[in-house]
Design an enzyme around this catalytic site. Structure first.
Site, PDB file in Angstrom:
ATOM      1  N   SER A  52       0.828  -1.208   0.000  1.00  0.00           N
ATOM      2  CA  SER A  52       0.000   0.000   0.000  1.00  0.00           C
ATOM      3  C   SER A  52       0.858   1.251   0.000  1.00  0.00           C
ATOM      4  O   SER A  52       1.982   1.252   0.529  1.00  0.00           O
ATOM      5  CB  SER A  52      -0.854  -0.024   1.265  1.00  0.00           C
ATOM      6  OG  SER A  52      -1.310   1.262   1.577  1.00  0.00           O
ATOM      7  N   GLU A 107       0.458   3.557   1.862  1.00  0.00           N
ATOM      8  CA  GLU A 107       0.663   3.902   3.278  1.00  0.00           C
ATOM      9  C   GLU A 107       2.067   3.507   3.739  1.00  0.00           C
ATOM     10  O   GLU A 107       2.540   3.967   4.768  1.00  0.00           O
ATOM     11  CB  GLU A 107      -0.373   3.204   4.154  1.00  0.00           C
ATOM     12  CG  GLU A 107      -1.725   3.868   4.150  1.00  0.00           C
ATOM     13  CD  GLU A 107      -1.688   5.284   4.717  1.00  0.00           C
ATOM     14  OE1 GLU A 107      -1.161   5.472   5.817  1.00  0.00           O
ATOM     15  OE2 GLU A 107      -2.170   6.195   4.036  1.00  0.00           O
ATOM     16  N   TYR A 145      -0.964   0.406  10.331  1.00  0.00           N
ATOM     17  CA  TYR A 145      -1.287  -0.282   9.073  1.00  0.00           C
ATOM     18  C   TYR A 145      -0.092  -0.213   8.099  1.00  0.00           C
ATOM     19  O   TYR A 145       0.320  -1.222   7.525  1.00  0.00           O
ATOM     20  CB  TYR A 145      -2.534   0.376   8.463  1.00  0.00           C
ATOM     21  CG  TYR A 145      -2.880  -0.115   7.094  1.00  0.00           C
ATOM     22  CD1 TYR A 145      -3.457  -1.366   6.904  1.00  0.00           C
ATOM     23  CD2 TYR A 145      -2.632   0.677   5.972  1.00  0.00           C
ATOM     24  CE1 TYR A 145      -3.775  -1.818   5.635  1.00  0.00           C
ATOM     25  CE2 TYR A 145      -2.957   0.236   4.705  1.00  0.00           C
ATOM     26  CZ  TYR A 145      -3.526  -1.007   4.541  1.00  0.00           C
ATOM     27  OH  TYR A 145      -3.844  -1.450   3.281  1.00  0.00           O
TER      28      TYR A 145
HETATM   29  O1  G4F Z   1     -10.504   7.430   2.368  1.00  0.00           O
HETATM   30  P1  G4F Z   1      -9.439   7.501   3.411  1.00  0.00           P
HETATM   31  O2  G4F Z   1      -9.853   7.148   4.782  1.00  0.00           O
HETATM   32  O3  G4F Z   1      -8.254   6.619   2.882  1.00  0.00           O
HETATM   33  P2  G4F Z   1      -6.709   6.491   3.279  1.00  0.00           P
HETATM   34  O4  G4F Z   1      -6.491   6.872   4.685  1.00  0.00           O
HETATM   35  O5  G4F Z   1      -5.914   7.251   2.278  1.00  0.00           O
HETATM   36  O6  G4F Z   1      -6.444   4.939   3.149  1.00  0.00           O
HETATM   37  C1  G4F Z   1      -6.836   4.143   2.058  1.00  0.00           C
HETATM   38  O7  G4F Z   1      -5.883   4.127   1.047  1.00  0.00           O
HETATM   39  C2  G4F Z   1      -4.608   3.598   1.404  1.00  0.00           C
HETATM   40  C3  G4F Z   1      -3.729   3.651   0.211  1.00  0.00           C
HETATM   41  O8  G4F Z   1      -4.147   2.753  -0.756  1.00  0.00           O
HETATM   42  C4  G4F Z   1      -4.757   2.175   1.877  1.00  0.00           C
HETATM   43  F1  G4F Z   1      -3.564   1.793   2.302  1.00  0.00           F
HETATM   44  C5  G4F Z   1      -5.760   2.117   2.989  1.00  0.00           C
HETATM   45  O9  G4F Z   1      -6.014   0.777   3.274  1.00  0.00           O
HETATM   46  C6  G4F Z   1      -7.039   2.738   2.519  1.00  0.00           C
HETATM   47  O10 G4F Z   1      -7.542   1.980   1.477  1.00  0.00           O
HETATM   48  O11 G4F Z   1      -8.844   8.984   3.463  1.00  0.00           O
HETATM   49  C7  G4F Z   1      -8.435   9.667   2.300  1.00  0.00           C
HETATM   50  C8  G4F Z   1      -8.138  11.139   2.639  1.00  0.00           C
HETATM   51  C9  G4F Z   1      -7.259  11.308   3.872  1.00  0.00           C
HETATM   52  O12 G4F Z   1      -6.291  12.296   3.583  1.00  0.00           O
HETATM   53  C10 G4F Z   1      -8.201  11.846   4.936  1.00  0.00           C
HETATM   54  O13 G4F Z   1      -7.554  12.698   5.853  1.00  0.00           O
HETATM   55  O14 G4F Z   1      -9.377  11.783   2.939  1.00  0.00           O
HETATM   56  C11 G4F Z   1      -9.194  12.616   4.065  1.00  0.00           C
HETATM   57  N1  G4F Z   1     -10.491  12.834   4.702  1.00  0.00           N
HETATM   58  C12 G4F Z   1     -11.102  14.055   4.821  1.00  0.00           C
HETATM   59  N2  G4F Z   1     -12.276  13.925   5.452  1.00  0.00           N
HETATM   60  C13 G4F Z   1     -11.293  11.922   5.256  1.00  0.00           C
HETATM   61  C14 G4F Z   1     -12.426  12.596   5.739  1.00  0.00           C
HETATM   62  N3  G4F Z   1     -11.153  10.569   5.382  1.00  0.00           N
HETATM   63  C15 G4F Z   1     -12.170   9.878   5.985  1.00  0.00           C
HETATM   64  N4  G4F Z   1     -12.066   8.532   6.093  1.00  0.00           N
HETATM   65  N5  G4F Z   1     -13.281  10.530   6.491  1.00  0.00           N
HETATM   66  C16 G4F Z   1     -13.474  11.886   6.394  1.00  0.00           C
HETATM   67  O15 G4F Z   1     -14.483  12.452   6.823  1.00  0.00           O
END
Ligand code: G4F
Length: 337
Positions: free
Chosen positions: A129, A131, A153
């Protein structure tokens, strides 16, 4: 190609479901390792593969349990094994990450060690990933970029990556890692921001909700489509030699851009409906996570097919359709308002 057999761990997840479809199309016999509780609760836990159930061979077991992995590999010969199962939500408290680390690391070792002992010819794919790059020192990131993970993770994925590399080098196994950047689809879990936005838009369109609360709207991600990314997993295992590849679009978009496009689809302005709550903030990256997939493009001939606007459109359309169907069925059963 007719009789090739593949084992997928994490078959009930987003990537597992798209990979199953893809391998079935290619004529594979597809097996999955699934927890007993999931087998007993099809409707909720197998919903992403429900349309495939009569074509898949599911085995009861868990990647956390070495005997169940060993037994499965001792009783069925596989040509390829795709290890996708992992505890995968990044936004958890680092202090609560012990389970993530121990499950993700030990499961990878259980599988690699069983393959080595029982079926060393079986080709192995590990789901790495972006990450793993964590607080990256440079952008875009490629296969040479140093890992600096900062979530439990991410650390567990670096360990899985190194285990995979070590089995490849020390035991001459065909073991590869894909370093996949964010990949989304209508099958994404609700804890991820793209699904949260798409589903919020559908609720707002149907008047079930007035606003959506998010974290940092200026957070940037390199978002691709999961259906494009599973193809590269397969391509990696078809090469003459095993190797590791970054899989990404190379294009950054903000959460705000995702909102703009998603709300435009229902002719609304996101600024009228999105609220920001610092509770959803995460530490921001000084250097954004953005992948350089040149190696996958040139060596595997891979190219993502779907664009960012295609992805947003498909996710929102899916959620609008889902909400409409739910409303219709509750009206039919007399529960609608
Ligand atoms: O959708 P996210 O929670 O994904 P994140 O953390 O990038 O992780 C995903 O992708 C990774 C890379 O492939 C994987 F390793 C992991 O397993 C997963 O699939 O967040 C994406 C972005 C972040 O920057 C977060 O800070 O969205 C931003 N964000 C803004 N508001 C939010 C929110 N994320 C979430 N979950 N919820 C919000 O309200």
């Amino acid at each position: 190609m007719g009789n090739r057999r593949a084992l997928i761990t994490g078959i009930t997840g987003q990537d597992g479901s798209y990979l199953s479809e893809y391998l079935l199309e290619l004529g594979y016999e597809v097996h999955g390792l699934v927890r007993r509780v999931a087998l007993e609760d099809h409707r909720h836990r197998l919903h992403r593969i429900e349309h495939l159930l009569d074509r898949l061979i599911l085995h009861s077991g868990s990647v956390e349990n070495y005997p169940s992995i060993f037994r499965l590999l001792a009783s069925h010969p596989f040509d390829e094994c795709y290890h996708l199962a992992a505890q995968s939500f990044v936004g958890e408290d680092f202090e609560e990450g012990f389970a993530t680390m121990s499950i993700n690391i030990s499961s990878t070792q259980y599988i690699l060690s069983s393959i080595r002992e029982l079926q060393p010819q079986c080709r192995f794919y590990f789901a790495g990933s972006s990450e793993m790059f964590g607080r990256a020192a440079a952008a875009p990131q490629d296969e040479e970029t140093r890992f600096r993970p900062r979530s439990s993770y991410g650390i567990s994925k670096v360990a899985g990556f190194e285990l995979t590399r070590n089995y490849r080098e020390a035991y001459d196994m065909f073991a590869c890692s894909g370093i996949l950047f964010n990949h989304e689809s209508p099958r994404r879990g609700f804890e991820f921001v793209t699904k949260k936005i798409a589903s919020g838009v559908a609720l707002i369109a149907h008047g079930a909700q007035d606003h959506l609360t998010l974290g940092n709207l200026d957070a940037q991600r390199d978002w691709g489509h999961a259906a494009d990314y599973v193809q590269v997993m397969w391509l990696m295992l078809q090469q003459d030699a095993p190797d590791d590849y970054v899989v990404a679009t190379g294009q950054l978009h903000t959460v705000r851009e995702f909102c703009e496009l998603a709300f435009a689809q229902i002719d609304r302005d996101y600024r009228d409906h999105v609220r920001v709550d610092p509770r959803f903030f995460r530490p921001t990256e000084d250097i954004p996570l953005c992948g350089n997939a040149q190696k996958a493009r040139s060596q595997l001939g891979w190219q993502p097919q779907r664009t960012f606007p295609d992805l947003v459109r498909e996710m929102v359309e899916h959620e609008l359709y889902r909400r409409r169907s739910e409303l219709n069925s509750s009206r039919q059963t007399g529960l609608g308002s």
